[in-house]
Structures are given as C-alpha cells and as structure tokens.
Design a protein around this motif. Sequence first.
Motif, mmCIF file in Angstrom:
data_model
loop_
_atom_site.group_PDB
_atom_site.id
_atom_site.type_symbol
_atom_site.label_atom_id
_atom_site.label_comp_id
_atom_site.label_asym_id
_atom_site.label_seq_id
_atom_site.Cartn_x
_atom_site.Cartn_y
_atom_site.Cartn_z
ATOM 1 N N ASN A 176 0.804 -1.129 0.008
ATOM 2 C CA ASN A 176 0.151 -0.081 -0.012
ATOM 3 C C ASN A 176 0.758 1.341 0.060
ATOM 4 O O ASN A 176 0.193 2.437 0.000
ATOM 5 N N ASP A 177 2.001 1.186 0.056
ATOM 6 C CA ASP A 177 2.878 2.462 0.019
ATOM 7 C C ASP A 177 4.067 2.472 -0.844
ATOM 8 O O ASP A 177 4.953 3.516 -0.691
ATOM 9 N N GLY A 178 4.286 1.313 -1.792
ATOM 10 C CA GLY A 178 5.419 1.415 -2.631
ATOM 11 C C GLY A 178 6.772 1.122 -2.008
ATOM 12 O O GLY A 178 6.916 0.392 -1.071
ATOM 13 N N VAL A 179 7.826 1.784 -2.599
ATOM 14 C CA VAL A 179 9.074 1.257 -2.041
ATOM 15 C C VAL A 179 9.287 2.075 -0.849
ATOM 16 O O VAL A 179 9.069 3.300 -0.682
ATOM 17 N N VAL A 180 9.743 1.270 0.152
ATOM 18 C CA VAL A 180 10.091 1.892 1.667
ATOM 19 C C VAL A 180 11.307 2.045 1.924
ATOM 20 O O VAL A 180 11.795 2.605 3.116
ATOM 21 N N LYS A 181 12.058 1.204 1.466
ATOM 22 C CA LYS A 181 13.789 1.098 1.698
ATOM 23 C C LYS A 181 14.418 0.503 0.664
ATOM 24 O O LYS A 181 13.966 -0.102 -0.254
ATOM 25 N N VAL A 182 15.638 1.141 0.393
ATOM 26 C CA VAL A 182 16.478 0.512 -0.628
ATOM 27 C C VAL A 182 18.016 0.244 0.031
ATOM 28 O O VAL A 182 18.511 1.110 0.829
ATOM 29 N N VAL A 183 18.925 -0.698 -0.460
ATOM 30 C CA VAL A 183 20.171 -0.952 0.153
ATOM 31 C C VAL A 183 20.861 -1.082 -0.999
ATOM 32 O O VAL A 183 20.543 -1.487 -2.116
ATOM 33 N N SER A 184 21.975 -0.351 -0.879
ATOM 34 C CA SER A 184 22.924 -0.106 -2.018
ATOM 35 C C SER A 184 23.739 -1.200 -2.043
ATOM 36 O O SER A 184 23.734 -2.140 -1.311
ATOM 37 N N LYS A 185 24.750 -1.267 -3.279
ATOM 38 C CA LYS A 185 25.348 -2.360 -3.302
ATOM 39 C C LYS A 185 26.482 -2.823 -2.412
ATOM 40 O O LYS A 185 26.984 -3.824 -1.891
ATOM 41 N N ASN A 186 26.870 -1.483 -1.499
ATOM 42 C CA ASN A 186 28.080 -1.659 -0.700
ATOM 43 C C ASN A 186 27.066 -1.484 0.754
ATOM 44 O O ASN A 186 27.971 -1.125 1.759
ATOM 45 N N GLY A 187 25.783 -1.777 0.694
ATOM 46 C CA GLY A 187 25.138 -2.061 2.068
ATOM 47 C C GLY A 187 24.630 -0.919 2.706
ATOM 48 O O GLY A 187 24.201 -0.921 4.073
ATOM 49 N N VAL A 188 24.702 0.564 2.095
ATOM 50 C CA VAL A 188 24.084 1.688 2.822
ATOM 51 C C VAL A 188 22.646 1.576 2.706
ATOM 52 O O VAL A 188 22.059 1.252 1.460
ATOM 53 N N GLU A 189 21.756 1.820 3.513
ATOM 54 C CA GLU A 189 20.278 1.753 3.678
ATOM 55 C C GLU A 189 19.685 3.370 3.404
ATOM 56 O O GLU A 189 20.177 4.147 4.215
ATOM 57 N N LEU A 190 19.093 3.194 2.594
ATOM 58 C CA LEU A 190 17.818 4.442 2.368
ATOM 59 C C LEU A 190 16.635 4.196 2.924
ATOM 60 O O LEU A 190 15.997 3.272 2.266
#
Lengths: 282, 226
Positions: A176-190
């Motif tokens: 119900n909210d779409g993308v809520v978290k992204v993790v980069s290739k080197n592990g940084v979390e957005l």
Amino acid sequence: MKRILFFLSCLFLVACSDSSSEPKRSTFCADDLNAFVDVDGALDKDSVVYFADTIGFTEVMHQFAKESKNRGDDSSSALSYNSFSETMSMDVSMRIEPSFDGGEITLECDSEHARPISFKYSKFPISSEDSLHRFTLDYEEKIKVNGTTYEDILVFDGLDGEMSGCNLKKFYYAANDGVVKVVSKNGVELNRISAEEFEAIADSVAQMIADSLAKAIEDSIAQAVEDSIAQALADSILAANPPAESDGSSDETDEKIDNLVDCVKDAYSSDKLSNFAKCISW
Amino acid sequence: MKEKLKFPIVAICSLLCLDILGCSPEDMDEFLCSPKVETLGDFQKNFGKYDSGDTVMFEHSNGYSFNMVVVEDSVFYFSPFGTYASKFDIPCKDADNVPTAHQMREVLLESDYPMYTIQIKMAQKDYGREGIDITFGQYEFTIYKEDLERNPLADSIGSLEINGKKYDDVIATKGKKVVYGQDEDDSVVYKSVDSESRVFYNKKKGILKIELEDGSFIAINEMGGK
C-alpha cells in the motif's frame, strides 16, 4: 475417504478465505499477489515520497500505480508500478499479475541496459527466470522502517549485484505504500521518511550551503583586502626607494618590483613585522 | 590490367561466398557498396578521455567523498538497418541508395554509494555541432563544441578551483529536469522543464561539477578521495 475430502476442503477454505466480496479475486488461492494489486492509501494515485540515510543523503522519489486487466484474463487485475528518483539510480518499474496458478511479477531496475526480470510465482521466495543472474523475490508480512510499520512487503534481492544491471542491491516494496527501503550494493540503507522530516533536513542542508558560501565570500574579500594593503605597502616602499638607473635593465627592474610586491604580501600574511625588513632591503 | 583482373576477382569472391559462407544471391548484393559513415568530431571523441575501468573521484557538497567508475565507454554505429559494433558490419544493400550510418559513443559512470549514474551520449549529427548529452538522475544537460558561441544556456567561467585544483577554460551550462505525471488513463507521462541546475566542464577533463537547484553539488576531487 469422505473424511479426507472434507478435511482437504477445510484446508482449502481456510488457506484462501477472505472476508472481502471482491469479484476480481481469482478462484484459486493467490492471496499473496492479490494483496499487491488491490492497492489502497498512498499508492492509490501518484505520490512523492522521501528517503534518507545516516550519512547525510536524502532522495525524492515520484511513484505511480495503475491497475489494469490482466493480459489474456479480463476477470483478474494487474498492477503496474513505476518510481522515479530525482538523483540516485534507484528507479523501479514493476508489473504484478496474479493468475489462477499463482501469477507473474516482472520488474526493471534503473539502468540504460537493464532487461526485464521475470518471476513466476507459486510461493515465496521465488527466483528469477534469468539464467545469467541470480535475483530473488521474497515476502515479509511486515517491516518497520524509521518507526513506521509497513505491511505486505515484497523484498527484491539482487544477489548477483555486480552483474545485474541494477545499481542497487535490495529494495523493499510495501503493497500500500510502494518502495519503503533501498539498500545499495555496498550496504548503505536509504529509509523512507516523512515529508516533514525531509523538509527539516533540506532546510539544514540549505543553511549549511548558505553558511559555506558566505564564508567563501568573506574569505575572498579578506584576501582581496590583504592583497590591496600589501600592494599599497609595496608601492610606498618603491616611492621611498625608487630604483636607480644602474640597478639593471628595465625588465630586471620590473622583476625586482614584482619580487618586492610578493615579499610584502608574504610578510603581511605572516603577521611578523620582522619579515617586512627583508622586503625593505630589496 | 586492373580491368582485366576485375571479373576473375569478383567471380572468385562470389564462388567463395556461395561455397564457404553459404550466401544467397541476395546476400551478395550487400557487399556491392560501402555505407557512408558520419564520424564523431574531435570534441566528442576526446571529451573527458574516459576509458572503461577508470575511477573518477568526486566529493558531494555535504563533504562525502566517493568514486565513480567508468563501467562503459563504447563506440558503435547506428544505421537504418540497426546498431553495429564495427562500421565494416553495416550492410549496404543498394549501390544506388547508400545508407548513412552515424558513429555514436556512450559513456557510463556509476558509484556504489550514493547510487549515482552519469550517462554521457553523443552522436555525429546536427551539422557539426558535436553535441554531448549528459544525464544525472532526472537532470539533463546538452553541451556543444562551440557552447559559448551557440548555446544561450552556457556561460564562460574561465578558471575555477575545485577541491584544491585549478581548471582552465571552464564552461557552465544550465540543464533541464524531467518531471513525471499521469494522463487520464493513469499512464505515466513525462516532459523536460527548465532548471537552474548546471554542469561545469572543460574539454580536457570532461565533467567537473554538477550543481542542482537546491545548491547541492557533486564535484571532481583529484587531490583527495576516500
């Protein structure tokens, strides 16, 4: 035999029971994917969402969702989702199509040369059809991001991140909210943040940039004043000690004058009166 | 002498084609002419001198240093028949109607974090303007060989010090931003709008700095790094 059939029927009804009277639901049990098609709340129309990490970066993402009929099956619906990030390459496009035998999820990452990644769903976790790369899609009932709990989560994992054509390692997508978290290739979390939190960070960054610019201008003015004073001092010394004709050619004299000016500037910068004495003896 | 040899040579080549390559008579027509190839200009070929595998160090305005890797620097040819890696692969089917192929170049820089991508694309067209298209997220910039003479969005900066190093002949060009929306069918639509973002570059080093509307920027950092 009758008892076995009755028991199996009960299992079927329990697994696929739903109090909703939605006529769109397929007759076979495909609740997992249907949860992602019957969108509600923030994902019902286009929206702007925000992300932040712990390093100092923020991101603005525009997302859109559209429900349509399934290809080749008018009785069921599919969801098309698109997200576009303003600076980082974390755009996601996804099409979720439940069907009587499970369904299919097709997604694309943000890359000029990315190919669609297909997942045939029967149960989670599912691996992609691509034989060259390893991607998985898994399901989590809920996830907490920045203090907010999101439900019905699809988790994409580009296990073969280096070769994937996706410039990210993982993303979490809430029904119900779409993308809520992204993790980069080197592990940084957005992680997803609210509009208010984003504004507060943006104001802080804007203030920092303004302060930095003001400092640069201040330093520039200070340097210009310093140079001007040094030049004036050099001119005074020259006026008091004009070069004689025997001091050399015109070019040599000009060079000596330039050296004097530089000497005075260096002495002024050093804040030592004794350094000026070296200039006077030019 | 040359005229006398022409027929035997063509005959031998034709036999080789039929026998070894299994060509049909129609295929043989593809070898009867050479396509015209419009090549990239020197400004385009030499912009930034990016090579695959190169690492370019950047610093964000928030002080964070990161590396961008040139993951792609490819030159290829686009013709009416498709895209080809070599100009010698471009088919030419009709000697009376020679197709024109355009040489193109694409450079792609990527960083692990922040997850940035800088796309640099160029093609030889536009009557020698030698345009280069640069994309950074939703921001788009176009620069030209003679930016100061032809592009009202370009300004001469002269010398510019960036992260402790001085760069000469710097030009800053304003960009556009892609904005997205939905039409009446809820399909995604987009358009480019004017933006206060700018790309700073010089011909020798390529992209030096990309500045966004909110004042944040990423800038090349040759004197330092992580």
